[in-house]
Design a protein around this motif. Structure first.
Motif, PDB file in Angstrom:
ATOM      1  N   GLU A 127      13.479 -32.712  55.238  1.00 44.16           N
ATOM      2  CA  GLU A 127      12.651 -31.481  55.109  1.00 44.16           C
ATOM      3  C   GLU A 127      12.204 -31.193  56.387  1.00 44.16           C
ATOM      4  O   GLU A 127      12.272 -29.841  56.811  1.00 44.16           O
ATOM      5  CB  GLU A 127      11.904 -31.608  54.060  1.00 44.16           C
ATOM      6  CG  GLU A 127      10.967 -30.386  53.696  1.00 44.16           C
ATOM      7  CD  GLU A 127       9.975 -30.406  52.588  1.00 44.16           C
ATOM      8  OE1 GLU A 127       9.338 -29.392  52.059  1.00 44.16           O
ATOM      9  OE2 GLU A 127      10.089 -31.487  51.839  1.00 44.16           O
ATOM     10  N   PHE A 128      11.373 -32.137  57.083  1.00 47.46           N
ATOM     11  CA  PHE A 128      10.765 -31.654  58.255  1.00 47.46           C
ATOM     12  C   PHE A 128      11.739 -31.555  59.348  1.00 47.46           C
ATOM     13  O   PHE A 128      11.313 -30.404  60.239  1.00 47.46           O
ATOM     14  CB  PHE A 128      10.278 -33.203  58.835  1.00 47.46           C
ATOM     15  CG  PHE A 128       9.372 -32.970  60.055  1.00 47.46           C
ATOM     16  CD1 PHE A 128       7.939 -32.487  60.135  1.00 47.46           C
ATOM     17  CD2 PHE A 128      10.150 -33.364  61.396  1.00 47.46           C
ATOM     18  CE1 PHE A 128       7.408 -32.669  61.348  1.00 47.46           C
ATOM     19  CE2 PHE A 128       9.496 -33.223  62.361  1.00 47.46           C
ATOM     20  CZ  PHE A 128       7.972 -32.626  62.461  1.00 47.46           C
ATOM     21  N   THR A 170      12.914 -28.005  58.765  1.00 46.97           N
ATOM     22  CA  THR A 170      11.816 -26.742  58.950  1.00 46.97           C
ATOM     23  C   THR A 170      11.185 -26.682  60.301  1.00 46.97           C
ATOM     24  O   THR A 170      10.836 -25.620  60.693  1.00 46.97           O
ATOM     25  CB  THR A 170      10.571 -27.107  58.057  1.00 46.97           C
ATOM     26  OG1 THR A 170      11.062 -27.355  56.870  1.00 46.97           O
ATOM     27  CG2 THR A 170       9.385 -26.054  57.836  1.00 46.97           C
ATOM     28  N   TYR A 171      11.092 -27.925  60.991  1.00 43.28           N
ATOM     29  CA  TYR A 171      10.472 -27.730  62.267  1.00 43.28           C
ATOM     30  C   TYR A 171      11.586 -28.180  63.517  1.00 43.28           C
ATOM     31  O   TYR A 171      12.374 -28.919  63.231  1.00 43.28           O
ATOM     32  CB  TYR A 171       9.208 -28.853  62.228  1.00 43.28           C
ATOM     33  CG  TYR A 171       8.222 -28.289  61.442  1.00 43.28           C
ATOM     34  CD1 TYR A 171       8.253 -28.941  60.204  1.00 43.28           C
ATOM     35  CD2 TYR A 171       7.134 -27.549  61.720  1.00 43.28           C
ATOM     36  CE1 TYR A 171       7.044 -28.561  59.368  1.00 43.28           C
ATOM     37  CE2 TYR A 171       5.877 -27.180  61.232  1.00 43.28           C
ATOM     38  CZ  TYR A 171       6.169 -27.822  59.834  1.00 43.28           C
ATOM     39  OH  TYR A 171       5.039 -27.295  59.080  1.00 43.28           O
ATOM     40  N   THR A 225       7.486 -25.944  66.402  1.00 43.63           N
ATOM     41  CA  THR A 225       7.231 -24.877  65.758  1.00 43.63           C
ATOM     42  C   THR A 225       8.120 -24.781  64.680  1.00 43.63           C
ATOM     43  O   THR A 225       9.161 -25.519  64.633  1.00 43.63           O
ATOM     44  CB  THR A 225       7.561 -23.749  66.670  1.00 43.63           C
ATOM     45  OG1 THR A 225       7.520 -22.309  66.174  1.00 43.63           O
ATOM     46  CG2 THR A 225       9.233 -23.692  67.228  1.00 43.63           C
ATOM     47  N   THR A 226       8.036 -23.808  63.659  1.00 45.75           N
ATOM     48  CA  THR A 226       8.814 -23.820  62.560  1.00 45.75           C
ATOM     49  C   THR A 226      10.061 -23.042  62.832  1.00 45.75           C
ATOM     50  O   THR A 226       9.981 -22.103  63.993  1.00 45.75           O
ATOM     51  CB  THR A 226       8.058 -23.141  61.338  1.00 45.75           C
ATOM     52  OG1 THR A 226       7.651 -21.864  61.825  1.00 45.75           O
ATOM     53  CG2 THR A 226       6.908 -24.071  60.954  1.00 45.75           C
ATOM     54  N   LEU A 227      11.186 -23.144  62.281  1.00 45.02           N
ATOM     55  CA  LEU A 227      12.084 -22.313  62.519  1.00 45.02           C
ATOM     56  C   LEU A 227      11.987 -21.015  62.108  1.00 45.02           C
ATOM     57  O   LEU A 227      12.725 -20.135  63.096  1.00 45.02           O
ATOM     58  CB  LEU A 227      13.480 -23.216  61.820  1.00 45.02           C
ATOM     59  CG  LEU A 227      14.981 -22.314  62.019  1.00 45.02           C
ATOM     60  CD1 LEU A 227      15.360 -22.327  63.457  1.00 45.02           C
ATOM     61  CD2 LEU A 227      16.031 -22.906  61.265  1.00 45.02           C
ATOM     62  N   SER A 228      11.531 -20.628  61.179  1.00 50.47           N
ATOM     63  CA  SER A 228      11.244 -19.250  60.723  1.00 50.47           C
ATOM     64  C   SER A 228      10.298 -18.526  62.035  1.00 50.47           C
ATOM     65  O   SER A 228      10.702 -17.271  62.322  1.00 50.47           O
ATOM     66  CB  SER A 228      10.572 -19.071  59.419  1.00 50.47           C
ATOM     67  OG  SER A 228       9.189 -19.861  59.342  1.00 50.47           O
ATOM     68  N   CYS A 247      10.138 -19.432  65.024  1.00 48.69           N
ATOM     69  CA  CYS A 247      10.983 -19.424  66.264  1.00 48.69           C
ATOM     70  C   CYS A 247      12.055 -18.173  66.194  1.00 48.69           C
ATOM     71  O   CYS A 247      12.036 -17.593  67.264  1.00 48.69           O
ATOM     72  CB  CYS A 247      11.658 -20.568  66.312  1.00 48.69           C
ATOM     73  SG  CYS A 247      12.610 -20.905  67.933  1.00 48.69           S
ATOM     74  N   ASN A 293      19.499 -16.748  59.681  1.00 50.74           N
ATOM     75  CA  ASN A 293      18.945 -17.689  58.431  1.00 50.74           C
ATOM     76  C   ASN A 293      20.010 -18.151  57.540  1.00 50.74           C
ATOM     77  O   ASN A 293      19.669 -19.386  56.657  1.00 50.74           O
ATOM     78  CB  ASN A 293      18.116 -16.446  57.666  1.00 50.74           C
ATOM     79  CG  ASN A 293      16.862 -16.064  58.430  1.00 50.74           C
ATOM     80  OD1 ASN A 293      16.461 -16.872  59.252  1.00 50.74           O
ATOM     81  ND2 ASN A 293      16.374 -14.794  58.311  1.00 50.74           N
TER      82      ASN A 293
END
Length: 336
Positions: free
Chosen positions: A7-8, A11-12, A93-96, A98, A165
């Motif tokens: 999950e990490f 997400t990151y 940083t989070t993918l969203s 970024c 996305n």
């Protein structure tokens, strides 16, 4: 634990473009913070000056204010997160976020070219069609050009943001200090042909078409100036030269991002780091310097603003000195 790790990773992502950050983190932070403050102060000062001074409420100066506002937004999109990363133990940083940062970065870059194209059109009408200038460059026209400059690049980039996305991430280290085109290397499988075609489509619409239009307008301006008297040539040089300087410098800086990130050319990390710093340092500071010094009206108002400030300070200090002298020269006992 494995699920948390997955999950990490999903997400990151890690920003791996920094060079010897542990050794120079405080130096980097001081330089970046100083640059950000200078960018905010210099751009905001001229922007507010154009906003306040009614004599500067003309299309040319309004477009300059738009460029300065664009520089502030461009820097604010990058610097706060960059300053946090410089003092953090891990640069993540989070993918969203970024994706959002990359979207704003390229949207504002496209807006810069459209604003420069609007400025070239304004100069073209002013010099080549002076009798029709006030009829063509009305307040409504200026508002439409400003709205299109910020909306068109964003609308063209929206499909790319939505499509990204849906893609799966396989690589979790971005070779950069902020999110740009290099994010495309993180995806597991990107359709190369469609990705390149879409990239070329965006490049033509947001860069090459505005550049061709700018070259067309300035060619017309130079032809008219060559055939005109010396005063017309002098006026054209005073108003057009700053725009050309900004255009050339910004195009050169953008070519780095297109050549390196989009075409996936490998560079040493130090060279990539230095070139990236030039993109975020050079242009946002260059705009207020050129327009503050080279534009005659803006420069005159700036000098008057700062000279009035100095005069007020000197006047206040003078009043204090005079009052002290008067008190000293009022003896309670008359001299013998």
């Amino acid at each position: 634990m494995a699920q948390m790790t997955d999950e990490f990773n999903l997400t990151y992502i890690t920003l791996g473009g920094h060079v010897e950050l542990e050794k120079y983190k405080f130096l980097y932070f001081a330089v970046m913070l100083t640059a950000y403050i200078l960018i905010l102060c210099s751009n905001s000062t001229i922007f507010c000056l154009i906003w306040i001074e009614k004599s500067l409420h003309e299309p040319m100066y309004i477009f300059i204010a738009g460029l300065l506002f664009n520089s502030v937004m461009f820097s604010t999109n990058i610097y706060p997160k960059l300053l946090i990363d410089l003092l953090s133990e891990k640069q993540i940083t989070t993918l969203s976020f970024c994706s959002f940062q990359g979207f704003i970065y390229y949207s504002l870059t496209g807006s810069e070219f459209f604003l420069l194209a609007s400025m070239s059109y304004d100069r073209y009408v002013s010099i080549c069609k002076p009798l029709q200038y006030h009829t063509i460059m009305r307040r409504t026209t200026v508002k439409i050009l400003l709205a299109l400059a910020w909306l068109l690049p964003a609308c063209q980039l929206m499909p790319s943001a939505v499509f990204s996305n849906t893609l799966k991430i396989c690589n979790f280290t971005l070779n950069g200090i902020f999110c740009n085109n290099a994010i495309s290397r993180l995806y597991c499988a990107t359709p190369k042909s469609s990705y390149l075609i879409y990239g070329v489509f965006i490049l033509i619409n947001t860069v090459f078409l505005p550049l061709l239009f700018i070259l067309f307008t300035y060619t017309k301006i130079f032809i008219i100036c060559y055939r005109s008297c010396r005063e017309v040539r002098k006026k054209a040089a005073q108003t057009c030269l700053p725009h050309l300087i900004i255009l050339i410098s910004f195009t050169c800086l953008c070519s780095y991002d297109i050549i390196i990130a989009r075409l996936e050319i490998n560079l040493p990390q130090t060279a990539r780091f230095i070139l990236t710093l030039q993109v975020i340092l050079y242009h946002p500071l260059f705009n207020p310097i050129v327009y503050g010094l080279k534009m005659k009206e803006v420069s005159r108002h700036l000098r008057r603003l700062f000279c009035q400030g100095k005069l007020c300070i000197r006047t206040d200090v003078g009043r204090v000195v005079i009052s002290v002298v008067i008190q000293v020269q009022r003896p309670d006992v008359p001299p013998v």
